[in-house]
Design an enzyme around this catalytic site. Structure first.
Site, short mmCIF file in Angstrom:
data_model
loop_
_atom_site.label_atom_id
_atom_site.label_comp_id
_atom_site.label_asym_id
_atom_site.label_seq_id
_atom_site.Cartn_x
_atom_site.Cartn_y
_atom_site.Cartn_z
N HIS A 74 0.58 -1.42 -0.15
CA HIS A 74 0.03 0.02 0.20
C HIS A 74 0.79 1.38 -0.13
O HIS A 74 0.35 2.34 -0.43
CB HIS A 74 -0.78 0.04 1.41
CG HIS A 74 -1.46 -1.22 1.37
ND1 HIS A 74 -1.35 -2.44 2.26
CD2 HIS A 74 -2.73 -1.72 0.91
CE1 HIS A 74 -2.25 -3.25 2.25
NE2 HIS A 74 -3.19 -3.00 1.26
N CYS A 96 3.38 -1.10 -4.37
CA CYS A 96 2.81 -1.38 -5.75
C CYS A 96 3.20 -0.36 -6.81
O CYS A 96 3.16 0.83 -6.58
CB CYS A 96 1.45 -1.68 -5.67
SG CYS A 96 0.55 -1.64 -7.51
N GLU A 126 -3.45 2.87 2.16
CA GLU A 126 -3.06 3.27 0.74
C GLU A 126 -3.04 4.61 0.47
O GLU A 126 -2.42 5.52 -0.14
CB GLU A 126 -3.69 2.43 -0.53
CG GLU A 126 -3.47 3.06 -1.79
CD GLU A 126 -4.18 2.47 -2.84
OE1 GLU A 126 -4.62 3.21 -3.88
OE2 GLU A 126 -4.55 1.22 -3.08
N CYS A 195 -6.59 0.84 -10.69
CA CYS A 195 -5.97 -0.30 -11.42
C CYS A 195 -6.50 -0.99 -12.24
O CYS A 195 -7.69 -1.40 -12.14
CB CYS A 195 -5.37 -1.21 -10.16
SG CYS A 195 -4.43 -2.66 -10.56
N SER A 224 -9.75 -4.11 1.06
CA SER A 224 -10.37 -3.33 0.47
C SER A 224 -10.98 -3.67 -0.82
O SER A 224 -12.36 -3.48 -1.12
CB SER A 224 -9.92 -1.93 0.31
OG SER A 224 -10.78 -0.97 -0.47
N ASN A 225 -10.29 -4.31 -1.68
CA ASN A 225 -10.75 -4.68 -3.07
C ASN A 225 -11.43 -5.89 -2.85
O ASN A 225 -12.21 -5.89 -3.86
CB ASN A 225 -9.45 -4.93 -4.04
CG ASN A 225 -8.56 -6.30 -3.80
OD1 ASN A 225 -8.99 -7.24 -4.24
ND2 ASN A 225 -7.63 -5.97 -2.84
#
Length: 653
Positions: A74, A96, A126, A195, A224-225
């Site tokens: 993050h 990332c 993040e 993303c 989260s995703n």
């Protein structure tokens, strides 16, 4: 017979895979490291890393002195990097690459005085990290919060705004925010930073949820995703189960369901997906065959293309705009010509041919259209960075082209990578015009590489020094008196010229530069001139070489005696004034003396009263001493002869 469908993009994304692999490499290195927060949001992965000796800490205060720190995927704010540097902690940065790109965007915007607005969850690590790379960032969860801010923000329509999004947000949240800013702000920069892998995963999950009677979403509840995947699926499917591992799945909940879809968040490792697969297999204990086994689907999912993957395919066609590649998947791969090579002038046929196997980098995947955009150039760049890094350790000599001159040195393009060469390492003298090197092909050695900062430093001088040393050794091994060389004038002194004959400098004394009498070597040669020289003598121990430039096959005295005799008249150049007379050059290498008594037809105090150096005068040769090679000249005798001749002409008249 139940249909089980696995989403193609289920599981680790490129960024998460990279972060986990980096953490595992650190764990296996045996060096003391801790994770500053979970490297990814998956408790099972974190537990596995802690079992390998890499524990998780919540703050910098918990980092042991001198211990290395893994930055999670993050990312972290700039202040964290600064503090780690001050603490002297080694850093393994698992941020990332897409998140790191957002850091660059907001930092640049903040440096330019723009108001940064982030769409995302304020408490998410993040988002906190992104905010840590700019000043005064505003964070909003949705368009309602953003609208409320814009309504009370004075002069918002004129102020410069830069809008970015949390990478794991959804279009449902992002698009209304983006359109609101477009409408309200006239000076806005908008970066769609969701993303691609997240978009693809969410799109697949929604499509799968519309088709299936039940959905299983695998992933940590802190992810989260994964949470967003579950939310999206619930909007399209009545039965959605968000689990972190197979043991949380109750088979009875999907009993009698004809179709089950399975997806997984970006932080879900393959072995957990396999656990769910095994659980589903146990539930189908009657070994009922389905059109495609889960194992096969899992295998295909592994072969699914993701942005950032390295893939190998076969060239099937070359057009004016792209190269078509068969990847062995359902995606049609193509390489835009701009992504084929760093050299814009190169023809694709010079690089690849139909039938060639080619390794590429996946830039984008469009599952709707079934197309994958590839890049050979970017993969080559990665390999070239590996080559550059290896060149430091192996002291390899590389070649490149000088592309520009900047403050302090030059830039050399080596395999598409910018290499800075300080002026002191160019091999040129201090103060030299380095612009003359632009477009020049050079050899250099890499002395410093910082891949994360994309900084590379090289030295041309060290290569030139080695080459010169090798040439010098060859010269000394084969040198002999009388041997001829083609050399380059390196420098001039009052007593001669130094000439490089191939790694070794020899000295040509001023008397050996020319048969003519000269005062300064610059009268004959200049620095940089190519000259032919020969060895007069050398001392291998003292590393000294005496060179000559005068043609020994040419005998000036012989030339003089074949042209002149006593009584001849010649035009000569005064080369030196003495108290007793003046020396004058008759031919290069042969001087004659004009005695003071022979300079004029009247008495003079000194030669300078009548003559000056460099002056051309006519003289009569009055004597030649062949044994001592001396010549006597007279201006007075010539004047007398001319006067007598004039008187004879008058008597005849």
């Amino acid at each position: 017979m139940r249909e089980v469908i696995l989403a193609k993009s289920a599981g680790f994304c490129f960024g998460v895979r990279r972060a986990v692999e980096l953490a595992q490499q650190v764990a296996q290195s045996g060096q003391p490291y801790v994770m500053l927060g979970p490297v990814i949001h998956n408790d099972h992965v974190i537990a596995d890393l802690e079992a390998q000796g890499v524990r998780c800490v919540a703050s910098l205060e918990e980092v042991p002195p001198g211990c290395g720190v893994i930055i999670r995927s993050h990312g972290e704010g700039k202040a964290v990097y600064d503090q780690l540097a001050a603490m002297g902690c080694p850093v393994a940065d698992a941020t990332c690459v897409k998140v790191a790109h957002i850091h660059e965007i907001v930092k640049d915007a903040s440096d330019r005085g723009r108001q940064v607005i982030i769409i995302g969850a304020p408490e998410h690590p993040e988002v906190k990290a992104i905010a840590g790379w700019c000043i005064g960032a505003k964070i909003f969860r949705n368009v309602a919060e953003l609208t409320e801010f814009l309504e009370i923000w004075n002069e918002n329509s004129q102020k410069p705004v830069t809008l970015v999004s949390q990478t794991t947000s959804t279009d449902r949240i992002w698009i209304p925010c983006r359109e609101k800013v477009k409408k309200e702000c006239t000076n806005a920069e908008i970066f769609d930073t969701i993303c691609n892998a997240t978009c693809m995963r969410q799109s697949e999950a929604q499509s799968l949820a519309e088709r299936c009677q039940a959905m299983i979403v695998i992933g940590d509840r802190k992810s989260s995703n994964t949470t967003r995947l579950a939310e999206l699926c619930r909007a399209h499917c009545p039965l959605v189960y968000h689990i972190s591992r197979a043991e949380e799945l109750d088979p009875r909940k999907v009993s009698g369901v004809a179709s089950v879809g399975i997806t997984a968040g970006a932080s879900t490792p393959g072995w957990i997906i396999k656990e769910v697969k095994d659980k589903m297999s146990e539930e189908n204990i009657n070994a009922m065959e389905i059109e495609e086994s889960f194992a096969d689907m899992l295998e295909k999912s592994i072969k699914t293309l993701n942005t950032g993957d390295k893939v190998t395919g076969v060239v099937t066609g070359i057009t004016a705009t792209e190269v078509n590649v068969d990847l062995g998947t359902k995606h049609a791969g193509y390489i835009p010509l701009s992504e084929l090579s760093d050299d814009p002038s190169v023809k694709p046929e010079d690089i690849v041919k139909v039938g060639d196997e080619i390794e590429t980098y996946v830039m984008r995947v469009n599952d709707v259209e079934g197309v994958a955009t590839l890049s050979k150039k970017r993969l080559d760049s990665v390999k070239n960075w590996d080559t550059i890094e290896a060149a430091v350790e192996e002291k390899t000599i590389l070649e490149g082209t000088v592309t520009e001159v900047n403050k302090g040195g030059i830039v050399v393009n080596v395999k598409g990578i910018r290499v800075f060469v300080p002026a002191s390492q160019t091999g040129k003298p201090r103060g030299a015009d380095l612009s003359e090197m632009v477009k020049e092909q050079v050899k250099l050695r890499i002395t410093e590489v910082n891949r994360s900062r994309r900084r590379v430093v090289g030295s041309i001088r060290s290569v030139l020094a080695e080459e010169r040393a090798a040439k010098a050794a060859e010269v000394w091994a084969n040198i002999e008196e009388g041997k001829h060389y083609e050399g380059t004038v390196k420098s001039l002194t009052s007593y001669g010229a130094f000439v490089d004959i191939g790694g070794v400098d020899g000295m040509v004394h001023v008397s050996e530069l020319s048969w003519s009498r000269i005062k300064n070597p610059a009268e004959v040669v200049s620095v940089g001139d190519k000259v032919n020289v020969y060895v007069i003598s050398f001392d291998a121990e003292k590393k000294k070489i005496s060179l000559g430039m005068k043609d020994r096959n040419e005998d000036p005295w012989e030339k003089f005696t074949s042209t002149y005799e006593v009584g001849s008249v010649a035009s000569v150049r005064v080369v030196k004034l003495m108290t007793f007379g003046a020396f004058a050059e008759i031919v290069p290498g042969v001087d004659g003396l004009i005695h003071i008594s022979q300079i004029a037809d009247h008495r003079i105090e000194k030669p300078g009263d009548e003559l000056e150096e460099g002056q051309i005068v006519d003289v009569k040769i009055t004597d030649i001493d062949y044994d001592r090679k001396k010549v006597s000249l007279s201006i007075r005798a010539l004047l007398n002869d001319n006067r007598a001749a004039a008187e004879d002409d008058g008597e005849e008249d």
